[in-house]
Design a protein around this motif. Sequence first.
Motif, PDB file in Angstrom:
ATOM      1  N   ILE A 106      37.862  49.524  39.483  1.00 23.30           N
ATOM      2  CA  ILE A 106      36.677  48.513  39.536  1.00 23.30           C
ATOM      3  C   ILE A 106      36.983  47.737  38.374  1.00 23.30           C
ATOM      4  O   ILE A 106      36.114  46.804  38.306  1.00 23.30           O
ATOM      5  CB  ILE A 106      35.331  49.335  39.870  1.00 23.30           C
ATOM      6  CG1 ILE A 106      35.195  50.193  38.684  1.00 23.30           C
ATOM      7  CG2 ILE A 106      35.333  50.019  41.275  1.00 23.30           C
ATOM      8  CD1 ILE A 106      33.726  50.791  38.834  1.00 23.30           C
ATOM      9  N   PHE A 107      37.738  47.947  37.653  1.00 31.33           N
ATOM     10  CA  PHE A 107      37.890  47.209  36.183  1.00 31.33           C
ATOM     11  C   PHE A 107      39.185  46.636  36.144  1.00 31.33           C
ATOM     12  O   PHE A 107      40.177  47.034  35.502  1.00 31.33           O
ATOM     13  CB  PHE A 107      37.595  48.042  35.040  1.00 31.33           C
ATOM     14  CG  PHE A 107      37.367  47.282  33.675  1.00 31.33           C
ATOM     15  CD1 PHE A 107      37.661  46.003  33.724  1.00 31.33           C
ATOM     16  CD2 PHE A 107      36.456  47.906  32.989  1.00 31.33           C
ATOM     17  CE1 PHE A 107      37.270  45.538  32.257  1.00 31.33           C
ATOM     18  CE2 PHE A 107      36.262  47.191  31.690  1.00 31.33           C
ATOM     19  CZ  PHE A 107      36.625  45.923  31.428  1.00 31.33           C
ATOM     20  N   PRO A 108      39.450  45.403  37.007  1.00 33.86           N
ATOM     21  CA  PRO A 108      40.725  44.704  36.910  1.00 33.86           C
ATOM     22  C   PRO A 108      41.116  43.814  35.847  1.00 33.86           C
ATOM     23  O   PRO A 108      40.777  42.379  35.889  1.00 33.86           O
ATOM     24  CB  PRO A 108      40.660  43.767  38.212  1.00 33.86           C
ATOM     25  CG  PRO A 108      39.129  43.451  38.532  1.00 33.86           C
ATOM     26  CD  PRO A 108      38.371  44.652  37.823  1.00 33.86           C
ATOM     27  N   GLN A 109      41.518  44.423  34.686  1.00 37.81           N
ATOM     28  CA  GLN A 109      41.613  43.726  33.362  1.00 37.81           C
ATOM     29  C   GLN A 109      42.528  42.424  33.584  1.00 37.81           C
ATOM     30  O   GLN A 109      42.618  41.417  32.967  1.00 37.81           O
ATOM     31  CB  GLN A 109      42.141  44.615  32.256  1.00 37.81           C
ATOM     32  CG  GLN A 109      42.108  43.922  31.088  1.00 37.81           C
ATOM     33  CD  GLN A 109      42.372  44.929  29.750  1.00 37.81           C
ATOM     34  OE1 GLN A 109      41.860  45.905  29.847  1.00 37.81           O
ATOM     35  NE2 GLN A 109      43.502  44.698  29.158  1.00 37.81           N
ATOM     36  N   TRP A 110      43.532  42.943  34.766  1.00 36.37           N
ATOM     37  CA  TRP A 110      44.636  41.699  34.899  1.00 36.37           C
ATOM     38  C   TRP A 110      44.022  40.357  35.384  1.00 36.37           C
ATOM     39  O   TRP A 110      44.846  39.533  35.319  1.00 36.37           O
ATOM     40  CB  TRP A 110      45.636  42.394  35.952  1.00 36.37           C
ATOM     41  CG  TRP A 110      45.086  43.103  37.237  1.00 36.37           C
ATOM     42  CD1 TRP A 110      44.610  44.332  37.247  1.00 36.37           C
ATOM     43  CD2 TRP A 110      44.540  42.623  38.333  1.00 36.37           C
ATOM     44  NE1 TRP A 110      44.173  44.723  38.387  1.00 36.37           N
ATOM     45  CE2 TRP A 110      44.093  43.277  39.233  1.00 36.37           C
ATOM     46  CE3 TRP A 110      44.551  41.140  38.763  1.00 36.37           C
ATOM     47  CZ2 TRP A 110      43.698  43.004  40.161  1.00 36.37           C
ATOM     48  CZ3 TRP A 110      44.132  40.828  40.140  1.00 36.37           C
ATOM     49  CH2 TRP A 110      43.699  41.824  40.875  1.00 36.37           C
ATOM     50  N   PHE A 111      42.900  40.485  36.043  1.00 35.81           N
ATOM     51  CA  PHE A 111      42.351  39.367  36.683  1.00 35.81           C
ATOM     52  C   PHE A 111      41.821  38.610  35.628  1.00 35.81           C
ATOM     53  O   PHE A 111      42.164  37.514  35.460  1.00 35.81           O
ATOM     54  CB  PHE A 111      41.186  39.804  37.284  1.00 35.81           C
ATOM     55  CG  PHE A 111      40.146  38.582  37.904  1.00 35.81           C
ATOM     56  CD1 PHE A 111      40.548  37.765  38.958  1.00 35.81           C
ATOM     57  CD2 PHE A 111      39.038  38.504  37.203  1.00 35.81           C
ATOM     58  CE1 PHE A 111      39.519  36.585  39.027  1.00 35.81           C
ATOM     59  CE2 PHE A 111      38.146  37.423  37.404  1.00 35.81           C
ATOM     60  CZ  PHE A 111      38.495  36.509  38.407  1.00 35.81           C
ATOM     61  N   PHE A 112      41.149  39.032  34.593  1.00 35.79           N
ATOM     62  CA  PHE A 112      40.653  38.189  33.205  1.00 35.79           C
ATOM     63  C   PHE A 112      41.869  37.686  32.481  1.00 35.79           C
ATOM     64  O   PHE A 112      41.943  36.674  31.828  1.00 35.79           O
ATOM     65  CB  PHE A 112      39.660  39.085  32.469  1.00 35.79           C
ATOM     66  CG  PHE A 112      38.605  39.520  33.444  1.00 35.79           C
ATOM     67  CD1 PHE A 112      37.546  38.655  33.684  1.00 35.79           C
ATOM     68  CD2 PHE A 112      38.355  40.732  33.932  1.00 35.79           C
ATOM     69  CE1 PHE A 112      36.170  38.960  34.179  1.00 35.79           C
ATOM     70  CE2 PHE A 112      37.201  41.260  34.473  1.00 35.79           C
ATOM     71  CZ  PHE A 112      36.259  40.218  34.539  1.00 35.79           C
ATOM     72  N   ILE A 124      30.326  47.075  35.226  1.00 36.98           N
ATOM     73  CA  ILE A 124      30.032  45.774  34.809  1.00 36.98           C
ATOM     74  C   ILE A 124      30.958  44.917  35.101  1.00 36.98           C
ATOM     75  O   ILE A 124      30.449  43.878  35.496  1.00 36.98           O
ATOM     76  CB  ILE A 124      29.588  45.755  33.244  1.00 36.98           C
ATOM     77  CG1 ILE A 124      28.491  46.775  32.844  1.00 36.98           C
ATOM     78  CG2 ILE A 124      29.446  44.606  32.568  1.00 36.98           C
ATOM     79  CD1 ILE A 124      28.378  47.026  31.329  1.00 36.98           C
ATOM     80  N   ALA A 125      32.227  45.098  34.906  1.00 33.09           N
ATOM     81  CA  ALA A 125      33.376  44.126  35.295  1.00 33.09           C
ATOM     82  C   ALA A 125      33.086  43.869  36.758  1.00 33.09           C
ATOM     83  O   ALA A 125      33.457  42.753  37.183  1.00 33.09           O
ATOM     84  CB  ALA A 125      34.528  44.853  34.909  1.00 33.09           C
ATOM     85  N   PHE A 126      33.050  44.775  37.791  1.00 38.12           N
ATOM     86  CA  PHE A 126      32.984  44.642  38.968  1.00 38.12           C
ATOM     87  C   PHE A 126      31.677  43.721  39.499  1.00 38.12           C
ATOM     88  O   PHE A 126      31.826  42.696  40.397  1.00 38.12           O
ATOM     89  CB  PHE A 126      32.632  45.949  39.673  1.00 38.12           C
ATOM     90  CG  PHE A 126      32.802  46.066  41.246  1.00 38.12           C
ATOM     91  CD1 PHE A 126      33.676  46.162  41.845  1.00 38.12           C
ATOM     92  CD2 PHE A 126      31.294  45.816  41.821  1.00 38.12           C
ATOM     93  CE1 PHE A 126      33.830  46.313  43.309  1.00 38.12           C
ATOM     94  CE2 PHE A 126      31.518  45.789  43.178  1.00 38.12           C
ATOM     95  CZ  PHE A 126      32.566  45.870  43.855  1.00 38.12           C
ATOM     96  N   PHE A 127      30.607  43.742  38.752  1.00 39.04           N
ATOM     97  CA  PHE A 127      29.277  42.769  39.064  1.00 39.04           C
ATOM     98  C   PHE A 127      29.636  41.507  38.557  1.00 39.04           C
ATOM     99  O   PHE A 127      29.331  40.516  39.061  1.00 39.04           O
ATOM    100  CB  PHE A 127      28.076  43.356  38.433  1.00 39.04           C
ATOM    101  CG  PHE A 127      27.398  44.327  39.434  1.00 39.04           C
ATOM    102  CD1 PHE A 127      26.835  44.191  40.448  1.00 39.04           C
ATOM    103  CD2 PHE A 127      27.835  45.781  39.127  1.00 39.04           C
ATOM    104  CE1 PHE A 127      26.111  44.936  41.375  1.00 39.04           C
ATOM    105  CE2 PHE A 127      27.073  46.781  40.049  1.00 39.04           C
ATOM    106  CZ  PHE A 127      26.364  46.293  40.890  1.00 39.04           C
TER     107      PHE A 127
END
Length: 420
Positions: A144-150, A201-204
């Motif tokens: 649920i924390f896709p760092q690659w997206f950011f 938090i990243a998911f939201f």
Amino acid sequence: MNLKPKVDNIFDLLKNNKKIIENYFFMTILQVLNSFFYLLIYPYLIQVLGVESYGLYVFATSITTYFIFLINFGFDFPATKAIAENIENRNKIQETLSCVFTAKVYLLLLSIVIISFLLFFVPFLKQHFILFIFSFIQVISFIIFPQWFFQGIQNMKIITYIQLIIKIISLPFIFYLIKAPSDINWYVLIVSLSSLFGGIIAFFIIRFKYNYHLNFVKKSSLEKWFRDSFPFFLSTSAGVIKEQSIAIIIGAFFGMKDVAIYDLASKIVIIPRTIFMSINGAVFPKLVVDIKKSRIKKIINIEILMSLGVVLFITIFGKLIVEIFAGYQMNSAYPLAILLSFTVMSWLVVGAYISFVFVPSNKYYLVTKNQIIALISFLIYLAIGFFFYKNIYVFGAAMALSGLTEILYCKSVTKKYQLL
């Protein structure tokens, strides 16, 4: 001498690469924050938990890392590339997020089956059942924390802020609850829940700030992602086996104290390594859509010089750092840190070849071959080392020589296929 044109050129360069500089800055802060945070509380943990209990924590983390990499399955590179190349295409970004999310959920289910089997049938793991369960919880955050997206949208500051807030919040719990070696389970739970909370938090943020929905997709839609990511999974798996198996082997044949010693040496090296490694990650989203061979060669040469600087720094100050953070009882970590400092060069240079040469050229199989060669060479060097010496320094030497082998392989195949 008129300096104004040169000054103007510098400002133009900074302005044109503002996103890269910002991305690098926040990626560096993020990596340093993660590394320095655990190094900062290291003296306290060693004092209250003891070397043996802390070594057990490192041992459990090494096993959990296998599952983290299984769930990540090498998706990060193809996913970051897809985001960077389709930055204006919301449908494509939505599809990428949903496909990677769904694939990771399937891999989580597989991981639960495997860890359940291990916990019931491996005596040592069964003995520390709760600790390994608590450690395993953190794998959920990698779904649920896709760092690659950011990273793909070049907005790493959000990730940095999340991690900073979570680290600060966790500190009071660590100092209040962790008072003795028997509190090791509480410490592992705090680490895992902190990671999980950051993922939530990243998911939201993705759902409500960027208005993307993470939906389950059909299995047929995942085939391409598994196919494209498979070479990275193989290469990552080889790297995980090489690095994480060290703690497991040391724990099994030498003891948890030696696990803690090796971990301290690794921590000393990780901070400068992660500072410089962020360069490749920050530059990747822009460079991947505007490849210039001369620029790539310059990056590689600069990274070689930087890594030699790291070796020199740790050689001069490493002993003092060990004594500050762990006292004289763990002085053995100093020679290990010097040996491991040579791996900074392989992480940087090989990372540059993968990010800027192999991936843009769609030579994914070279990534896989490189890591297989790295793993095999590591095992060979380890076997030779143990034939002559039976101590944990052999692990550091094998890692350094294996890294050199990786660099030589990358240079040879790049020349062979005229990729640069």
